[in-house]
Design an enzyme around this catalytic site. Structure first.
Site, PDB file in Angstrom:
ATOM      1  N   GLY A   1       2.260   2.454  10.853  1.00 47.14           N
ATOM      2  CA  GLY A   1       3.297   3.481  10.745  1.00 47.14           C
ATOM      3  C   GLY A   1       3.976   3.846  12.058  1.00 47.14           C
TER       4      GLY A   1
ATOM      5  N   HIS B   1      -9.777   1.318   4.651  1.00 51.08           N
ATOM      6  CA  HIS B   1      -8.529   1.546   5.384  1.00 51.08           C
ATOM      7  C   HIS B   1      -8.811   2.570   6.499  1.00 51.08           C
ATOM      8  CE1 HIS B   1      -4.457   2.758   6.374  1.00 51.08           C
ATOM      9  NE2 HIS B   1      -4.034   1.668   5.762  1.00 51.08           N
TER      10      HIS B   1
ATOM     11  N   SER C   1       2.996  -1.852  10.495  1.00 49.39           N
ATOM     12  CA  SER C   1       4.431  -1.955  10.809  1.00 49.39           C
ATOM     13  C   SER C   1       4.997  -3.337  10.536  1.00 49.39           C
ATOM     14  CB  SER C   1       4.705  -1.531  12.261  1.00 49.39           C
ATOM     15  OG  SER C   1       4.352  -0.179  12.440  1.00 49.39           O
TER      16      SER C   1
ATOM     17  N   GLY D   1       2.680  -1.070   4.299  1.00 49.02           N
ATOM     18  CA  GLY D   1       2.759   0.344   3.947  1.00 49.02           C
ATOM     19  C   GLY D   1       4.207   0.749   3.759  1.00 49.02           C
ATOM     20  N   GLY D   2       4.807   1.308   4.801  1.00 52.58           N
ATOM     21  CA  GLY D   2       6.172   1.854   4.741  1.00 52.58           C
ATOM     22  C   GLY D   2       7.175   0.947   4.052  1.00 52.58           C
TER      23      GLY D   2
ATOM     24  N   GLU E   1      -7.214   4.993   7.535  1.00 56.88           N
ATOM     25  CA  GLU E   1      -6.945   6.392   7.169  1.00 56.88           C
ATOM     26  C   GLU E   1      -8.120   6.979   6.387  1.00 56.88           C
ATOM     27  OE1 GLU E   1      -3.067   5.698   5.455  1.00 56.88           O
ATOM     28  OE2 GLU E   1      -2.278   5.325   7.463  1.00 56.88           O
TER      29      GLU E   1
ATOM     30  N   ASN F   1       0.872  -1.175   0.000  1.00 58.56           N
ATOM     31  CA  ASN F   1       0.000   0.000   0.000  1.00 58.56           C
ATOM     32  C   ASN F   1       0.914   1.232   0.000  1.00 58.56           C
ATOM     33  OD1 ASN F   1      -1.775   2.065   0.513  1.00 58.56           O
ATOM     34  ND2 ASN F   1      -2.354   1.363   2.575  1.00 58.56           N
ATOM     35  N   TRP F   2       1.044   1.846  -1.176  1.00 61.74           N
ATOM     36  CA  TRP F   2       1.997   2.959  -1.303  1.00 61.74           C
ATOM     37  C   TRP F   2       1.447   4.258  -0.728  1.00 61.74           C
ATOM     38  CZ3 TRP F   2       4.457   2.414  -6.919  1.00 61.74           C
ATOM     39  CH2 TRP F   2       5.140   1.195  -6.988  1.00 61.74           C
ATOM     40  N   LYS F   3       0.182   4.250  -0.351  1.00 63.46           N
ATOM     41  CA  LYS F   3      -0.471   5.442   0.230  1.00 63.46           C
ATOM     42  C   LYS F   3      -0.232   6.666  -0.670  1.00 63.46           C
ATOM     43  CE  LYS F   3      -0.248   3.385   4.748  1.00 63.46           C
ATOM     44  NZ  LYS F   3      -0.266   3.566   6.181  1.00 63.46           N
TER      45      LYS F   3
END
Ligand code: PGA
Length: 263
Positions: free
Chosen positions: A180, A102, A220, A241-242, A104, A10-12
């Site tokens: 995150g 999600h 994470s 994500g990250g 967010e 998930n590159w956000k």
């Protein structure tokens, strides 16, 4: 068990056009056509999906594309929905998957469980597999309410769907406080929550569907902890994500999935 592992990035709201193409190329170099037992999915921002798709279609890749959200309606005729991206547009962009619900999006856009359910239904009607996110806040977690909270989100998202549609859907358990932050629940807790979600699917749709639905962990997830999380019995992969913004980190997680997930 027979469930195929999933590693989804998930590159956000990261990258530029150029850096998204570079990242896709690096991921293609290390991951493509080497892991037939894993569904590797990349979810770039809407604006970069086409650039990333070009990298992979050129290669006749087996890496698949997903979006990070979708508009909840497919209006007939004039589409008066300024700023939105429709399910047809995602199909046009060669997306086979779409993240929905999600935390967010729930937080920033005020997306409710009911709205998420409409998106899930619409995607399935159009042949796109939803990656349905759920997850509790730190407050709910501390009060011991995780299973109840997450079950409520998933129950609403799945209610009224056919067994066939649920069996091909993907659920991602992502505790909000782990996203995150570098914090991760202990592996036993992750497995217990994912088992509870599978139990809910069993209660709603029966054993066969519960054994087929894939449940991911997200929050994470890194190369350093993948070896503890991916082998868990009820975890079928990760939503990352990250660490998905670094081709080597992403590849390390894919390698852990291959080595450790005995499906
Ligand atoms: P993270 O994000 O891996 O950076 O914690 C996961 C997600 O939000 O999907």
């Amino acid at each position: 068990m027979g469930r195929k592992a999933v590693i989804a990035g998930n590159w956000k709201m990261n990258c530029t056009w150029a850096s998204s193409v570079r990242l896709a190329q690096r991921i293609s170099d290390c991951c493509d056509k080497k892991y037939p037992d894993i569904d590797i999915i990349l979810c770039p921002p809407f604006t970069y999906i086409k650039g990333v798709a070009n990298v992979f279609s050129f290669d006749r890749s087996d890496i698949q594309l997903g979006a990070q959200n979708v508009y909840e309606e497919m209006p007939e005729g004039i589409a008066a929905a300024t700023g939105q991206v429709s399910v047809e547009m995602l199909k046009d962009l060669e997306c086979s998957y779409c993240i929905v619900g999600h935390s967010e999006c729930r937080q920033h856009n005020g997306e409710s469980d009911e709205l998420v359910a409409r998106k899930v239904k619409l995607l399935l009607e159009h042949g796109i597999i939803p990656i349905i996110c759920c997850g509790e806040s730190l407050e709910v977690n501390k009060a011991g309410g995780t299973v109840e909270f997450v079950s409520g989100q998933i129950r609403t998202a799945l209610e009224g769907l056919s067994a066939t549609d649920v069996a091909k859907s993907i659920i991602a358990y992502e505790p909000i406080w782990a996203i995150g932050t570098g914090e991760v629940p202990i592996p036993e807790k992750i497995d217990a929550i994912c088992a509870a979600i599978r139990g809910l699917v069993r209660e709603m749709f029966g054993s066969e569907v519960a054994e087929a639905v894939r449940i991911l962990y997200g929050g994470s997830l890194k190369p350093a902890n993948a070896h503890q999380i991916l082998p868990l019995e009820n975890v079928d992969g990760g939503l990352i994500g990250g660490a998905s913004l670094d081709a080597e980190d992403f590849h390390d997680i894919v390698k852990s999935a291959k080595e450790l997930m005995k499906r």
